[in-house]
Design an enzyme around this catalytic site. Structure first.
Site, mmCIF file in Angstrom:
data_model
loop_
_atom_site.group_PDB
_atom_site.id
_atom_site.type_symbol
_atom_site.label_atom_id
_atom_site.label_comp_id
_atom_site.label_asym_id
_atom_site.label_seq_id
_atom_site.Cartn_x
_atom_site.Cartn_y
_atom_site.Cartn_z
ATOM 1 N N ILE A 18 52.679 -13.996 14.893
ATOM 2 C CA ILE A 18 53.244 -14.309 13.579
ATOM 3 C C ILE A 18 52.330 -13.820 12.463
ATOM 4 C CG2 ILE A 18 53.803 -16.231 12.031
ATOM 5 C CD1 ILE A 18 54.782 -17.746 14.580
ATOM 6 N N ASP A 37 40.237 -12.942 11.576
ATOM 7 C CA ASP A 37 40.517 -13.227 12.979
ATOM 8 C C ASP A 37 39.233 -13.025 13.768
ATOM 9 O OD1 ASP A 37 41.938 -13.694 15.433
ATOM 10 O OD2 ASP A 37 43.722 -12.798 14.533
ATOM 11 N N TYR A 145 49.314 -30.682 21.112
ATOM 12 C CA TYR A 145 49.782 -29.671 20.161
ATOM 13 C C TYR A 145 50.628 -30.318 19.066
ATOM 14 C CZ TYR A 145 51.843 -25.312 18.448
ATOM 15 O OH TYR A 145 52.245 -24.259 17.656
#
Length: 249
Positions: A18, A37, A145
């Protein structure tokens, strides 16, 4: 559309999935994009890559500083970096709980905290957080999660309230199950990958996985100056999973 001309955006976790789709769409719409990242070796030349582990406050501060040095300012933050977890409430030990929350929740806080002084100087400041449908819908074997993404949903609304008077909009997307590398890894670990994939598609009323580009479109909509009256919104991109019920036969 070039409504992002000359605006500077940070996308965390922007090297894949994404985040990669979002970074590409922002560039297409005219933004100057920095990708944060753990590895930025393969990002396009049109993007500014900064190696950053968002669990390390010093790295985050340095990465945001590098973006400011490179572009001269900051207008948009896309808090997209995150990791997954499987299992019921007993499946993950304390270390795993701390690891997932450190990335998905505290990491978001670190990046936002470092960005705030610069966003306050922007006329088009926006933060968009990548949440999940599991923040609002109970899904089996996603306890940890779900807890992390529930926190993302709550902190998005709190941030929107805290910073609306400063002209900083804060919103989130809540994707359903998306065709991303993490979901691919989950399917690869399944005893019957084909059956597992069919089950994921079936639980979304549209009968298919959400694509990364569809989520990116929603993120970019929320980040856009054209959405200047939108803040404190959790935008579902979930194939109808949260709000639609269809007959099973």
């Amino acid at each position: 559309m070039t409504e992002f001309n000359n605006l500077v955006a940070i996308v965390t976790g922007g090297a894949s999935g994404i985040g990669e789709a979002t970074a590409a769409l922002l560039v297409e719409r005219g933004a100057r994009v920095a990708v944060l990242d753990r590895s930025v070796a393969n990002i396009p030349e049109s993007q500014f890559g900064v190696v950053c582990d968002i669990t390390d406050a010093a790295q985050v501060d340095a990465a945001v500083g590098a973006v400011i040095d490179h572009f001269g300012g900051l207008d948009i933050v896309i808090n997209n970096a995150g990791i997954g977890a499987s299992g019921d409430i007993a499946a993950n030990d304390d270390d795993e709980w701390h690891r997932v929350l450190d990335v998905n929740v505290v990491g978001l806080a670190r990046v936002s905290r470092a960005a705030l002084p610069h966003l306050r100087r922007s006329e088009h400041a926006a933060i968009v957080n990548t949440c999940s449908v599991v923040a609002v819908v109970g899904v089996p074997n996603r306890a940890l999660y779900s807890a992390s993404k529930g926190a993302v949903a709550s902190v998005t609304l709190a941030m929107a309230a805290d910073h609306v008077a400063e002209g900083i909009r804060v919103n989130a997307v809540t994707p359903g199950t998306a065709d991303t590398p993490w979901v691919g890894r989950l399917l690869g670990e399944a005893d019957d990958a084909e059956a597992a994939a069919a089950a994921l598609r079936a639980r979304q009323p549209m009968g298919r996985l959400v694509t990364a580009s569809e989520v990116a479109q929603a993120i970019v909509y929320l980040a856009s100056p054209l959405s200047s009256s939108t803040t404190g919104t959790l935008l579902a991109v979930d194939g109808g999973m949260a709000g639609v019920r269809v007959p099973t036969s």
